[in-house]
Design an enzyme around this catalytic site. Structure first.
Site, PDB file in Angstrom:
ATOM      1  N   GLY A 268       0.834  -1.209   0.000  1.00  0.00           N
ATOM      2  CA  GLY A 268       0.000   0.000   0.000  1.00  0.00           C
ATOM      3  C   GLY A 268       0.861   1.248   0.000  1.00  0.00           C
ATOM      4  O   GLY A 268       2.088   1.160  -0.075  1.00  0.00           O
TER       5      GLY A 268
ATOM      6  N   VAL B 145       0.656  -6.096  11.157  1.00  0.00           N
ATOM      7  CA  VAL B 145      -0.339  -6.763  12.013  1.00  0.00           C
ATOM      8  C   VAL B 145      -0.036  -8.235  12.245  1.00  0.00           C
ATOM      9  O   VAL B 145      -0.607  -8.842  13.148  1.00  0.00           O
ATOM     10  CB  VAL B 145      -1.797  -6.625  11.497  1.00  0.00           C
ATOM     11  CG1 VAL B 145      -2.398  -5.304  11.893  1.00  0.00           C
ATOM     12  CG2 VAL B 145      -1.934  -6.885  10.019  1.00  0.00           C
TER      13      VAL B 145
ATOM     14  N   TYR C  92      -1.141 -17.727  -1.289  1.00  0.00           N
ATOM     15  CA  TYR C  92      -2.292 -16.823  -1.147  1.00  0.00           C
ATOM     16  C   TYR C  92      -3.571 -17.617  -0.907  1.00  0.00           C
ATOM     17  O   TYR C  92      -4.307 -17.352   0.053  1.00  0.00           O
ATOM     18  CB  TYR C  92      -2.389 -15.975  -2.415  1.00  0.00           C
ATOM     19  CG  TYR C  92      -3.464 -14.908  -2.395  1.00  0.00           C
ATOM     20  CD1 TYR C  92      -3.413 -13.856  -1.478  1.00  0.00           C
ATOM     21  CD2 TYR C  92      -4.512 -14.935  -3.307  1.00  0.00           C
ATOM     22  CE1 TYR C  92      -4.385 -12.869  -1.474  1.00  0.00           C
ATOM     23  CE2 TYR C  92      -5.478 -13.945  -3.315  1.00  0.00           C
ATOM     24  CZ  TYR C  92      -5.415 -12.910  -2.406  1.00  0.00           C
ATOM     25  OH  TYR C  92      -6.392 -11.926  -2.412  1.00  0.00           O
TER      26      TYR C  92
END
Ligand code: NAD
Length: 325
Positions: free
Chosen positions: A46, A67, A160
């Site tokens: 990001g 996180v 993923y």
């Protein structure tokens, strides 16, 4: 089915990955409702630019942290109780699968557990961003939520796919055995402003190539399909899930399915480019077709996407033209 708005003014929402492409639009929508929003991001994929317009907004706090290492509770905005926790953080483009494999596995597993623990403590609703990749290379078309998928657990996309499948399992375990209030959204291909031009996904790649007058590179013969959803429609669906008491998983996206070849040609035409379309070797485990069955989203959430692809693509092209240089 009409879902009444449950989250708005005065409520505190944590959005992980809030400086990413899609989550930054979610942050905008939550702030527009009057929510107080805390975004946690480590900027691995990001960018602060995606939320730069919110710098002066007193309802918004951006916290830099990973996180997967746990919540940065030393930060006063993170220490305070949340009404909802929306776990949107994860690198998501096929390029990231090769460059950030362990990061993807960590944010799908460790971060999900940290956040669910906090959701239980706070009595917060927990929303998890899952993916159509949970279906792998599907043998059922279109894909309903009841389909369990066809995933290669050791293939190049598995970091993923399996991270998200683990996150779904963890979310359901906290719901069943720890009483967490949860909602899982399976997101299908979404596009819009703030995507990274070089993230390797078809739409930003084709738009960037078209705007630069370079050949448009389609993998394989271009007959593989995706359903493409404009980001505003996706955010609308995620907010409906937030407001509802549905557990999911629920598909979110559009039923508008295009072949990669048609998509490339549409983008050439909308940009007025002189680019030609060329075909490259197909990547391994690339799914042949993808289209959500949206029956559940329609019936349980009253969800209907409304942005036609030409409109969404025009808005995305405008954003890319303004930012490419
Ligand atoms: P994105 O990469 O633009 O956004 C993800 C954000 O998460 C980034 O800002 C990144 O820096 C942040 N992040 C990643 N790992 C982190 C960590 N450990 N700690 C803190 N922040 C971290 O991707 P996107 O396309 O906007 O996707 C957002 C979410 O939606 C992801 O969970 C993705 O899996 C899911 N999703 C997206 C699509 C799509 O088509 N865009 C499809 C299916 C699912």
């Amino acid at each position: 089915m009409v879902v009444a708005q449950r989250y708005g003014k005065g409520q505190r929402i944590l959005v992980t990955g809030g400086a990413g492409f899609m989550p930054s639009h979610l942050v905008d929508a939550l702030l527009a409702r009057g929510c107080t929003v805390v975004a946690i991001d480590n900027f691995v994929t990001g960018s602060k630019n995606n939320v730069a317009h919110l710098a002066e907004n007193p309802l918004f706090t951006l916290v830099e942290a990973d996180v997967s290492d746990g919540l940065p509770v030393h930060h006063p905005a993170v220490a305070e109780r949340f009404d909802a926790i929306m776990h949107m953080a994860s690198p998501a483009s096929p390029k990231d699968f090769a460059t950030l494999p362990v990061e993807i596995l960590r944010v799908g597993s460790l971060a999900t557990i940290h956040l669910l623990e906090r959701a239980v403590t706070d009595g917060a609703r927990f929303i998890m961003a899952s993916t159509s990749e949970a279906y792998g290379d599907p043998l059922v078309h279109p894909q309903p939520e009841s389909y369990w998928g066809n995933v290669n657990p050791v293939g190049i996309r598995s970091v993923y796919d399996e991270a998200k499948r683990f996150a779904e399992a963890t979310t359901m375990a906290y719901h069943r055995y720890r009483g967490a209030d949860v909602g899982i959204v399976r997101i299908f291909n979404t596009y819009g402003p703030r995507m990274r031009p070089d993230d390797g996904r078809a739409i930003p790649t084709f738009i960037t190539q078209a705007l630069r007058g370079e050949p448009i590179t389609v993998h394989g013969t271009g007959t593989q399909t995706r359903s493409i959803c404009y980001v505003d429609d996706l955010v609308k669906g995620i907010l409906l899930l937030l407001d509802s008491s549905e557990t999911g998983p629920v598909n979110c996206g559009t039923e508008h399915e295009v072949t990669m070849r048609d998509l490339a040609e549409l983008i050439v035409s909308l940009t007025g480019s002189t680019s030609t379309v060329t075909y490259l070797t197909r990547t391994a485990d690339d799914p042949e077709m993808r289209r959500p069955d949206l029956t559940l989203a329609r019936e349980r959430l009253g969800y209907t996407p409304s942005v036609p692809p030409e409109d969404g693509l025009r808005r995305t092209i405008a954003h890319f033209s303004a930012h490419l240089n």
